[in-house]
Design a protein around this motif. Sequence first.
Motif, short mmCIF file in Angstrom:
data_model
loop_
_atom_site.label_atom_id
_atom_site.label_comp_id
_atom_site.label_asym_id
_atom_site.label_seq_id
_atom_site.Cartn_x
_atom_site.Cartn_y
_atom_site.Cartn_z
N UNK A 7 0.84 -1.20 0.00
CA UNK A 7 0.00 0.00 0.00
C UNK A 7 0.87 1.25 0.00
N UNK A 8 1.97 1.19 0.74
CA UNK A 8 2.90 2.32 0.76
C UNK A 8 3.53 2.50 -0.62
N UNK A 9 3.85 1.38 -1.29
CA UNK A 9 4.41 1.45 -2.64
C UNK A 9 3.39 2.04 -3.62
N UNK A 10 2.13 1.66 -3.44
CA UNK A 10 1.07 2.20 -4.30
C UNK A 10 0.99 3.71 -4.14
N UNK A 11 1.04 4.16 -2.90
CA UNK A 11 0.99 5.61 -2.62
C UNK A 11 2.15 6.33 -3.30
N UNK A 17 1.67 6.52 -7.10
CA UNK A 17 0.75 7.60 -7.45
C UNK A 17 1.42 8.95 -7.24
N UNK A 18 2.24 9.00 -6.18
CA UNK A 18 3.01 10.20 -5.91
C UNK A 18 2.14 11.38 -5.51
N UNK A 19 2.55 12.56 -5.95
CA UNK A 19 1.84 13.79 -5.59
C UNK A 19 0.76 14.16 -6.60
#
Length: 214
Positions: A148-152, A155-157
């Motif tokens: 989930x952290x990698x997904x975030x 997606x980035x900013x």
Amino acid sequence: MTSKNKALETYIPIANLIAQTFGKNCEVVLHDLSIPQNSVVYTVNNHVTGRQVGQPFEHLIKDVLLSKNFENDCTANYRTTTIAGKKIKSSTALLRDVKGEVIGALCVNYDLSPLNDMKILLDEFMDTQQEKIEANVEPFDNVIEIVEDLINKMIGNSSVTTLKRKDKIELIQFMDKKGVFLIKGAIEKVAEKLNISKVTVYSYLDAIKKSENE
């Protein structure tokens, strides 16, 4: 050299050359087949098999003459084992006189033990495991949090509300290539973060696969 056959003496330099070329693990034995009970007349590096001058031949008939690989007066690369258990790679060539009669044999015995130890070491070092990961893998412990952290971060900013369909498809394609969607629940997480439905994610994935197959 104990043989009375002077023709065999011409093979002594060849025997020495082979042994010197391939080193201490290479034994070369010269046989005088006119005296079968005492055929060994010359040896180099005889610590390999322990062959001694005056001994009879051992493998000439069974492993050489009767081998399906016997051709042009020689059989190469057959396996023998010493009393001490050494694995030996052997090759034997018949020796003929000017009349074409068989007078002797030249045998090369190579101790494979050091190479076998090296092979075991290399096999252990080169051993790899290729695990086939199926879809909907139940994640262990905190794996889903890591993903989930990698997904975030993928997606980035980017502002999800302003992302165009093309941008979302590219983002989902990248995630798919990186194995994100192999994890159970990942599609729902991505749909939530991109503010689209799960069905839309599936449709994007179908479009991506169709495009890649064209």
